[in-house]
Design an enzyme around this catalytic site. Structure first.
Site, short mmCIF file in Angstrom:
data_model
loop_
_atom_site.label_atom_id
_atom_site.label_comp_id
_atom_site.label_asym_id
_atom_site.label_seq_id
_atom_site.Cartn_x
_atom_site.Cartn_y
_atom_site.Cartn_z
N THR A 100 87.12 15.95 42.39
CA THR A 100 88.02 14.84 41.99
C THR A 100 89.49 15.17 42.25
O THR A 100 90.21 14.40 42.85
CB THR A 100 87.81 14.49 40.51
OG1 THR A 100 86.53 13.86 40.39
CG2 THR A 100 88.88 13.58 39.97
N THR B 105 101.01 18.68 36.47
CA THR B 105 101.07 19.39 35.19
C THR B 105 101.92 20.66 35.30
O THR B 105 102.00 21.27 36.38
CB THR B 105 99.65 19.77 34.75
OG1 THR B 105 99.71 20.68 33.66
CG2 THR B 105 98.84 20.41 35.87
N ASP B 106 102.51 21.05 34.18
CA ASP B 106 103.27 22.32 34.16
C ASP B 106 102.36 23.52 34.45
O ASP B 106 102.82 24.58 34.86
CB ASP B 106 104.03 22.50 32.83
CG ASP B 106 103.14 22.51 31.60
OD1 ASP B 106 101.91 22.31 31.73
OD2 ASP B 106 103.68 22.70 30.48
N GLU B 107 101.04 23.33 34.26
CA GLU B 107 100.12 24.47 34.43
C GLU B 107 100.07 25.00 35.86
O GLU B 107 99.61 26.11 36.08
CB GLU B 107 98.71 24.08 33.97
CG GLU B 107 98.68 23.69 32.51
CD GLU B 107 97.31 23.80 31.85
OE1 GLU B 107 96.38 24.37 32.46
OE2 GLU B 107 97.18 23.31 30.72
N TYR C 112 91.26 24.58 36.73
CA TYR C 112 91.93 23.27 36.58
C TYR C 112 93.32 23.32 37.21
O TYR C 112 93.69 22.47 38.04
CB TYR C 112 92.02 22.88 35.09
CG TYR C 112 93.05 21.81 34.82
CD1 TYR C 112 92.85 20.49 35.25
CD2 TYR C 112 94.25 22.10 34.16
CE1 TYR C 112 93.81 19.50 35.03
CE2 TYR C 112 95.21 21.13 33.93
CZ TYR C 112 94.99 19.83 34.36
OH TYR C 112 95.93 18.86 34.14
N ALA D 172 94.57 25.39 39.33
CA ALA D 172 94.52 25.62 40.77
C ALA D 172 94.19 24.33 41.51
O ALA D 172 94.75 24.05 42.58
CB ALA D 172 93.49 26.71 41.09
N LYS E 298 94.90 21.29 40.50
CA LYS E 298 96.08 20.41 40.43
C LYS E 298 97.18 20.92 41.39
O LYS E 298 97.91 20.12 41.98
CB LYS E 298 96.62 20.33 38.99
CG LYS E 298 95.69 19.65 38.00
CD LYS E 298 95.49 18.16 38.24
CE LYS E 298 96.73 17.35 37.92
NZ LYS E 298 96.44 15.88 38.03
#
Ligand code: NAD
Ligand code: DAU
Length: 344
Positions: A99, A124-126, A151, A153, A155
């Site tokens: 996705t 995201t900041d992640e 997750y 990675a 994004k």
């Protein structure tokens, strides 16, 4: 903006964004394209005016479905749809790659084919990894990529594809990177809704590790107002960090919520830490504040009070989200069963 194509609009943030757009710009028409995964919920759209909102049940990885849903004179795609939970990505990364990475490329291709004017990637900041455990450093738009979970990675990969579509094909793209959202209609796998749902039923609150990890919290409506600002005024090809200058330790968040609810701290249960658990996120939002004039409207106190009230008033929404597959997820994740029904 007259015509928007929103992906993931049955989820937590996407549904809040649609509500905001229809309140601020009632003549906008919105196509909401959502696969209704475990996190997508038609109940989240109940109060949205159906004349301005067309819901299409579809998967962003399905090229033909996306092409047939995306109308030619669409002003912008605002892309929320994603697998969004870090713990699930640790259990299995497949759906995240599908996705978050492939689905994003399908949308970028469709945007070009249909001559969509803008593409906003909700990131995201992640993607920037973890900051040191002191208060000195903040993420900025020039922080390097350092994603630590599958997750994050996925994004980060999606962001690279968006950048490439801008650089190579001249697509008008924008990327927003926000910190931890809280507010109504958040699926109770995330810390704050899980904490509220459990505490309201006098069930224990699982806190990972020492509970001293820091997250930068923002009310979902402030995040959505920032996205709308970026959509309307952002400079093509730019990245904007979104934050409310509100970094807090997990344990302090939990204690604050328990205090507001009048529940004892003895509900806290320290559990095994998350693998690769990022220690600290903290956002410097100077660019969006100075360049686009955005400011958050909620303080932590006002946002949390509204959020608590919503979960107190919407116990049926909580019960429905906590049924079925969620119960299995919960026992796999926490090694403990949820109580069979509300005991509050
Ligand atoms: P969510 O999990 O609540 O909702 C995701 C939505 O996407 C659901 O409605 C789901 O059905 C839909 N979806 C999933 N896979 C799909 C697919 N293949 N095709 C079509 N629809 C699909 O997520 P959220 O918390 O609302 O997050 C929305 C976006 O914001 C995500 O991209 C996330 O990475 C990003 N983000 C979230 C936060 C946060 O704190 N929640 C912070 C920063 C950025
Ligand atoms: O920072 C933005 C990100 O915030 C978004 O990109 C993600 O989509 C969103 O899920 C969120 O990620 P986090 O992993 O930070 O959120 P979560 O609510 O899962 O966890 C917040 C903190 O609380 C984190 O340090 C882990 C901890 N935690 C979480 C849960 C679910 C616990 O201690 N116990 C829990 O049961």
């Amino acid at each position: 903006m007259k015509k928007l194509f929103v992906t993931g609009g049955a989820g937590f943030i996407g549904s809040a964004f649609i509500r905001l757009v229809l309140e601020k710009m009632p003549s906008t028409s919105i196509t909401n394209f959502d696969a209704l995964t475990y996190a997508g919920n038609r109940d989240n759209l109940e109060d949205i005016d159906s004349a301005q909102h067309r819901f299409i049940h579809g998967d962003i990885c399905d090229r033909a479905a996306v092409m047939s849903a995306l109308e030619k004179n669409t002003d912008a795609i605002v892309h929320f749809a994603a697998e969004s939970h870090v713990d699930r990505s640790i259990a299995s990364a497949d759906a995240f790659l599908r996705t978050n990475v492939l689905g994003t490329q399908v949308l970028l291709d469709a945007a070009r084919a249909r001559h969509v004017k803008r593409f906003v990637q909700i990131s995201t900041d992640e993607v920037m990894g973890s900051l040191p455990d002191d208060d000195a450093e903040y993420f900025t738009e020039s922080s390097p990529f350092a994603p630590n979970s599958p997750y994050a990675a996925s994004k980060a990969a999606a962001e690279h594809l968006v950048r490439a579509a801008h650089q190579t094909f001249g697509l008008d793209t924008l990327i927003t990177r926000c910190g931890n959202n809280y507010g109504p209609r958040q699926f109770p796998e995330k810390l704050i809704p899980l904490l509220l749902a459990n505490a309201l039923r006098n069930e224990s609150i699982p806190v990972y590790g020492d509970g001293l990890n820091v997250r930068d919290w923002i009310h979902v409506d402030d995040h959505c107002r920032a996205i709308l600002t970026v959509l309307e005024k952002g400079r093509a090809g730019n990245v904007y960090l979104i934050g409310a200058r509100n970094p807090r330790r997990n344990l302090d968040v939990v204690l604050d919520v328990l205090h507001q609810l009048g529940k004892p701290s003895s509900l806290i249960r320290h559990v095994k830490d998350r693998s690769g658990h990022d220690r600290r996120y903290a956002i410097d939002p100077t660019k969006i504040e100075r360049e686009l004039g955005w400011q958050p409207a909620e303080t932590w106190q006002s946002g949390l009070a509204k959020t608590i009230l919503w979960y107190q008033k919407n116990s049926q929404w909580i019960e429905r989200t906590r049924s079925g597959a969620y119960r299995e997820y919960y026992s796999d994740q926490y090694g403990t069963e949820l109580a069979p029904k509300a005991a509050a």
